[in-house]
Scaffold this motif. Structure first.
Motif, mmCIF file in Angstrom:
data_model
loop_
_atom_site.group_PDB
_atom_site.id
_atom_site.type_symbol
_atom_site.label_atom_id
_atom_site.label_comp_id
_atom_site.label_asym_id
_atom_site.label_seq_id
_atom_site.Cartn_x
_atom_site.Cartn_y
_atom_site.Cartn_z
ATOM 1 N N TYR A 78 0.834 -1.207 0.000
ATOM 2 C CA TYR A 78 0.000 0.000 0.000
ATOM 3 C C TYR A 78 0.866 1.253 0.000
ATOM 4 N N ALA B 197 2.650 1.723 -3.321
ATOM 5 C CA ALA B 197 1.749 2.238 -4.357
ATOM 6 C C ALA B 197 1.429 3.708 -4.121
ATOM 7 N N LEU B 198 1.228 4.086 -2.871
ATOM 8 C CA LEU B 198 0.943 5.481 -2.539
ATOM 9 C C LEU B 198 2.103 6.385 -2.959
ATOM 10 N N TYR C 258 2.113 6.633 -6.857
ATOM 11 C CA TYR C 258 1.085 7.541 -7.386
ATOM 12 C C TYR C 258 1.450 9.000 -7.127
ATOM 13 N N ALA D 131 2.433 1.373 -9.894
ATOM 14 C CA ALA D 131 1.409 1.549 -8.861
ATOM 15 C C ALA D 131 0.137 0.778 -9.218
ATOM 16 N N ARG E 67 -1.681 -2.136 -7.106
ATOM 17 C CA ARG E 67 -3.105 -2.002 -6.778
ATOM 18 C C ARG E 67 -3.887 -3.237 -7.213
ATOM 19 N N TYR F 258 -7.054 -0.268 2.358
ATOM 20 C CA TYR F 258 -5.959 0.051 1.440
ATOM 21 C C TYR F 258 -6.497 0.170 0.006
ATOM 22 N N LEU G 228 -6.700 3.550 -2.461
ATOM 23 C CA LEU G 228 -5.974 3.590 -3.732
ATOM 24 C C LEU G 228 -6.912 3.775 -4.919
#
Length: 143
Positions: A93, A96-97, A100, A117, A121, A138, A142
């Motif tokens: 998570y 990916a955050l 992004y 990302a 996800r 999460y 996303l």
């Protein structure tokens, strides 16, 4: 085993100290709880350090560092979605955050970051559909 657990927790203790401003560093884990430069833990405890650092990168708005944080050789087996340790989803998570957010700030690597990302996800969504109830927040954040 007790020493291993303590080594795993030191990285999160140092994260808390960094967040409280009790360390001179923000995303470097050097302080009262630990010194990442001298950290000689096992693969398992270094996995926890990676997770804590990915959280720190997001909380201290160092998205580019978080996006470029690689999983060192030998730790890949701990970050498998199925059969991995419980912090795997937390790491994915935050990774990916970071990706992004870095895509929004870095126009040159926007496509590369977004692709990575989106891949993460999709893994999280797949895990949710497979019955993992612990990551619904999460996935929703996303999306």
């Amino acid at each position: 085993k007790e020493l291993e657990q303590a080594a795993c927790l030191r990285s999160f203790w140092q994260l808390c100290l960094n967040l409280m401003g009790l360390s001179d560093n923000t995303v470097e884990f050097v302080g009262k709880a630990m010194n990442e430069n001298n950290f000689a833990g096992s693969h398992f405890s270094r996995t926890f350090l990676l997770v804590a650092k990915s959280i720190a990168y997001n909380l201290f708005v160092e998205y580019e560092l978080g996006a470029n944080q690689g999983i060192e050789k030998g730790l890949e087996r701990f970050f498998k979605v199925k059969g991995g340790i419980f912090v795997t989803m937390m790491f994915m998570y935050h990774q990916a955050l970071s990706l992004y957010a870095a895509a929004r700030n870095n126009k040159k690597k926007k496509g590369e970051y977004r692709t990575q990302a989106n891949h993460i996800r999709k893994k999280l969504i797949s895990s949710l559909k497979s019955g993992n109830p612990n990551i619904i927040h999460y996935v929703s954040l996303l999306n």
